[in-house]
Design an enzyme around this catalytic site. Structure first.
Site, PDB file in Angstrom:
ATOM      1  CG  HIS A 183     -12.574 -31.224  32.991  1.00 41.86           C
ATOM      2  ND1 HIS A 183     -12.026 -31.396  34.243  1.00 41.86           N
ATOM      3  CD2 HIS A 183     -13.879 -30.945  33.201  1.00 41.86           C
ATOM      4  CE1 HIS A 183     -12.951 -31.221  35.169  1.00 41.86           C
ATOM      5  NE2 HIS A 183     -14.098 -30.951  34.564  1.00 41.86           N
ATOM      6  CB  CYS A 191     -18.409 -30.864  33.646  1.00 42.97           C
ATOM      7  SG  CYS A 191     -19.229 -29.249  33.467  1.00 42.97           S
TER       8      CYS A 191
END
Length: 251
Positions: free
Chosen positions: A184, A200
């Site tokens: 992302h 992440c």
């Protein structure tokens, strides 16, 4: 005779001064171009445009400041050797790079930040969901680890410039189940290229737009374990040569 010589010197001095000034400018240019590609802020106009302000619907994504960029960190095509099909995403958390395989032993490389959740999964998955300006909810582990920060957000945070998932997100599933692994964007560009305490795999918002547009649902994603970090960056012939050297030295 003295007056004549004096006049000639007077006329020549400005030219000499100009020559020295030009030499200084040229030297400065030469020094800048010789800076290592990982020097913060020493970027080309092309790189600056790559990370310029972007109007995305009704949201304006800010430009990435020069101090967070280097020529090494910008997205770029690099040599990469893989048996995976073009389009496959390969994440190397240990090296903090993400590669999207292309034809001809090349890949588009992106600089990423890797959080604790980014180290919790390795292996193969696929992109099951894609989201523009996604909502975000902290995981139970994040709330347990930093309750003061994340507990107030337990019900989720709507998409926007302050959302930790940034402008775009790819959701990884394996065997039909959510891995909780995300690739992302980020509102924190200073973290890209570094290890972080949570999250992440995050990238510059501009890069998240680029990857999103080039990644259809169903795309295979390979997340390398620590012991395979750097895989694909060395030609197979060189790998064989190095393994031969190891065998000989062991003998």
């Amino acid at each position: 005779m003295t007056d004549t010589l004096s006049g000639r010197l007077t006329r020549r001095l400005p030219l000499a001064a100009l020559s020295l000034s030009l030499f200084g400018l040229l030297s400065a240019c030469a020094t800048t171009s010789a800076l290592p590609p990982n020097t913060p802020g020493a970027i080309t106009d092309e790189t600056r445009m790559m990370y310029a302000e972007v109007q995305d619907g009704d949201i304006t994504i800010p430009a990435i400041e020069d101090k967070y960029l280097t020529e090494e960190k910008k997205r770029q095509v690099v040599d990469y050797w893989s048996d995976e099909k073009p389009g496959t995403i390969i994440v190397d958390p240990g090296a903090r790079w993400l590669y999207q395989v292309q034809e001809g032993n090349t890949a588009m490389r992106y600089s990423v930040a890797v959080g604790a959740e980014g180290l919790a999964f390795s292996g193969n998955a696929n992109v099951a969901l894609k989201r523009h300006w996604p909502n975000w909810t902290p995981t139970a582990n994040m709330i347990r680890r930093e309750p003061e920060t994340y507990k107030p957000l337990a019900n989720g945070l709507p998409g926007g410039l302050e959302n930790p998932l940034g402008a775009r997100a790819l959701y990884l599933y394996k065997g039909g189940r959510d891995t909780l692994y995300r690739i992302h964007g980020t509102p924190s560009p200073w973290t890209v290229g570094h290890a972080t305490s949570s999250g992440c795999i995050r990238m510059f918002n501009q890069d998240s737009l680029h990857l999103y547009e080039n990644t259809p649902k169903g795309t295979k994603v390979v997340v390398l374990p620590a012991e395979r970090s750097g895989e694909g960056t060395v030609p197979p012939s060189d790998m064989l040569s190095m393994s031969g050297d190891v065998v000989e030295s062991g003998a």
